[in-house]
Design an enzyme around this catalytic site. Structure first.
Site, PDB file in Angstrom:
ATOM      1  N   LYS A 159       0.826  -1.210   0.000  1.00 18.84           N
ATOM      2  CA  LYS A 159       0.000   0.000   0.000  1.00 18.84           C
ATOM      3  C   LYS A 159       0.856   1.254   0.000  1.00 18.84           C
ATOM      4  O   LYS A 159       0.470   2.280  -0.558  1.00 18.84           O
ATOM      5  CB  LYS A 159      -0.966  -0.008   1.183  1.00 18.84           C
ATOM      6  CG  LYS A 159      -2.075  -1.040   1.031  1.00 18.84           C
ATOM      7  CD  LYS A 159      -3.222  -0.809   1.991  1.00 18.84           C
ATOM      8  CE  LYS A 159      -4.345  -1.825   1.726  1.00 18.84           C
ATOM      9  NZ  LYS A 159      -5.448  -1.741   2.654  1.00 18.84           N
ATOM     10  N   LYS A 209      -5.012 -10.113  -5.479  1.00 14.71           N
ATOM     11  CA  LYS A 209      -6.248 -10.364  -4.732  1.00 14.71           C
ATOM     12  C   LYS A 209      -7.325  -9.338  -5.083  1.00 14.71           C
ATOM     13  O   LYS A 209      -7.019  -8.195  -5.438  1.00 14.71           O
ATOM     14  CB  LYS A 209      -5.987 -10.403  -3.226  1.00 14.71           C
ATOM     15  CG  LYS A 209      -5.824  -9.082  -2.552  1.00 14.71           C
ATOM     16  CD  LYS A 209      -6.023  -9.207  -1.031  1.00 14.71           C
ATOM     17  CE  LYS A 209      -6.105  -7.796  -0.442  1.00 14.71           C
ATOM     18  NZ  LYS A 209      -6.768  -7.675   0.816  1.00 14.71           N
ATOM     19  N   LYS A 212     -10.959  -3.725  -2.542  1.00 13.15           N
ATOM     20  CA  LYS A 212     -11.813  -2.535  -2.684  1.00 13.15           C
ATOM     21  C   LYS A 212     -11.044  -1.385  -3.300  1.00 13.15           C
ATOM     22  O   LYS A 212     -11.602  -0.516  -3.939  1.00 13.15           O
ATOM     23  CB  LYS A 212     -12.310  -2.079  -1.315  1.00 13.15           C
ATOM     24  CG  LYS A 212     -13.244  -3.010  -0.624  1.00 13.15           C
ATOM     25  CD  LYS A 212     -13.764  -2.333   0.637  1.00 13.15           C
ATOM     26  CE  LYS A 212     -13.657  -3.252   1.836  1.00 13.15           C
ATOM     27  NZ  LYS A 212     -12.397  -3.086   2.593  1.00 13.15           N
TER      28      LYS A 212
END
Ligand code: AQP
Length: 335
Positions: A113, A199, A202
Site C-alpha cells: 500500500k 487479490k 476494494k
C-alpha cells in the site's frame, strides 16, 4: 463450558466485495453459533489511506447493514463500530510503545500500500497492524477468522502479546490472551477478475476487478463477461499457468455451494462461452437474498443505529476491562 471468543472486522473503505464475503463474512456467519462473537466495522483503519469525510459515516453504516444482511445473528454476535469504543485507540498507543519499528516495516500489506501512496504515506498506515492487534487483544479473542492476506498481521498480534506478557506479566497470569488465526482453505484468497494473480480488493482502481455485494444483475453480467480468461480449451482447477481459470471455478464452487469434485465433473468440458453465463446466474442468485435484506435494513435507519449503540455498550464493557488490566501491568497510576 463458556464459548470461545471470536473477533473480526472489515474496513468501511467502499463497497464490500466477494473477497470480503467469501474470505471473511460468510465464514463468520457459518460458525457464529459455536462462538461468542464480536464483529467490528473498523473505521479507524479506513483513514490510514486518504479518505473522503463525506462518505465515511455512510460507508460505516452500510458495512454494518451488510453484516446483518449476510446473516450475522445478534443472538450470538455483537456488531459495533471501532471508533465508538475509545479503548481501541488507547490500547494501540500502549502497544506502540513496545513494538519495534522494524516489525512493522516488514509487513507486506504496508509495503504494497505504501508504494501506491508514494511520499504521502501516513504513519497510520505503518501503524495499522498495531491498531489491529489492539482490536483483537482487547476482546481476549481466541480465534480471528480472516482471509489469507491478514495472516502476517495475526502473527504480529501474537508477537506483541507475547512481548507484553514477557515484560509485564506473571508466569501464571499473562496480561494478554494469544489469539489464533482461523483461515479457511476455501475462499481464503479470492482473486481479481482482471488479474488472477492479484487479490480482489476494494482499493483496486478498476471496478471491473471485483464484484461488489451490492452490484446489480446487469453489473455482475458485465463484469463477468469482461473478466480475464485464457484461450486454453476446457476448464480446470490448480493449474498455475491458468490463475484466472482457477479463480473463476473456485468462485462458482463457493457460490453454488458445490464440492470441488462436483465442479470439476460439471465444467471440465466447458468453454468460457458456456461457463460465464452459469457463473453470472449463480452469482446473481447468491447475492439476491443479501441485497433484498440489505434494502430492508437500510430503510430502517433507527433500527440500525440502535444495533450499533447496543453493540458499542457491549463492546465497551469487555474492552475497558482489558485496557485497565494492561494499564495496571504497565504501572500506570489509577484513581
Ligand atoms: N480477496 C480476498 N480474498 C479473501 N479474503 C479477503 N479479504 C479481503 N480481501 C479478500 C478479507 O476480508 C476481511 C476484511 O478486509 P478489509 O476490508 O479489512 O481489508 P483488506 O483485506 O485490505 O480488504 P480490501 O478489499 O483489499 O480493502 P482495501 O482495498 O481497502 O485495502 C479480512 O478478513 C480479509 O482477509
Amino acid at each position: 463450558m463458556s464459548k470461545q471468543r471470536v473477533l473480526s472486522g472489515v474496513q468501511p473503505t467502499g463497497n464490500l466485495h466477494l473477497g470480503n464475503y467469501l474470505g471473511a463474512i460468510r465464514n463468520w456467519v457459518e460458525e457464529q453459533n459455536n462462538y461468542d462473537n464480536f464483529f467490528c466495522v473498523v473505521d479507524l483503519h479506513a483513514i490510514t489511506v486518504p479518505h473522503d469525510p463525506l462518505v465515511l459515516a455512510s460507508n460505516t453504516l452500510t458495512t454494518a447493514a451488510l453484516y446483518l444482511a449476510c446473516g450475522i445473528d445478534l443472538e450470538c454476535s455483537t456488531i459495533f463500530v471501532q471508533s465508538h469504543v475509545s479503548a481501541h485507540s488507547e490500547l494501540a498507543w500502549l502497544l506502540n510503545c513496545v513494538t519495534p519499528l522494524n516489525w512493522l516495516e516488514r509487513m507486506i500489506q504496508f509495503k504494497e500500500k505504501a508504494v501506491k501512496q508514494g511520499e504521502n504515506v501516513s504513519v497510520g498506515l505503518l501503524d495499522y497492524p498495531v491498531l489491529m492487534a489492539a482490536d483483537i487483544l482487547l476482546y481476549d479473542a481466541d480465534q480471528v477468522p480472516v482471509g489469507e492476506d491478514q495472516k502476517q498481521h495475526l502473527e504480529l498480534t501474537r508477537d506483541i502479546a507475547i512481548r507484553i506478557n514477557d515484560r509485564f506479566g506473571k508466569k501464571k497470569e499473562p496480561v494478554l490472551k494469544l489469539p489464533k488465526p482461523l483461515i479457511r482453505k476455501q475462499g481464503a484468497r479470492v482473486m481479481s477478475l482482471t488479474d488472477g494473480t492479484k487479490k480482489m480488493s476494494k482499493s483496486d482502481p478498476s471496478e471491473l476487478s471485483r464484484i461488489s455485494l451490492l452490484d446489480s444483475p446487469e453489473e455482475i453480467k458485465r463484469k463477468i463477461k469482461k473478466c480475464k480468461t485464457d484461450p486454453v480449451k476446457g476448464l480446470e482447477f490448480d493449474n498455475p499457468e491458468r490463475p484466472e481459470c482457477h479463480n473463476l471455478l473456485s468462485l462458482y464452487q463457493l457460490l453454488a455451494n458445490k464440492t470441488k469434485e462436483e465442479v470439476q465433473a460439471e465444467c471440465t468440458e466447458m468453454g468460457w462461452g458456456q461457463f460465464k453465463p452459469l457463473l453470472v446466474d449463480t452469482t446473481v442468485a447468491a447475492l439476491e437474498p443479501i441485497q433484498s435484506k440489505y434494502n430492508e435494513l437500510m430503510a430502517e435507519r433507527t433500527y440500525l443505529e440502535s444495533v450499533l449503540e447496543k453493540g458499542a455498550t457491549q463492546a465497551n464493557e469487555v474492552a475497558i476491562n482489558t485496557l485497565n488490566r494492561v494499564k495496571k501491568s504497565l504501572g500506570f497510576l489509577s484513581i
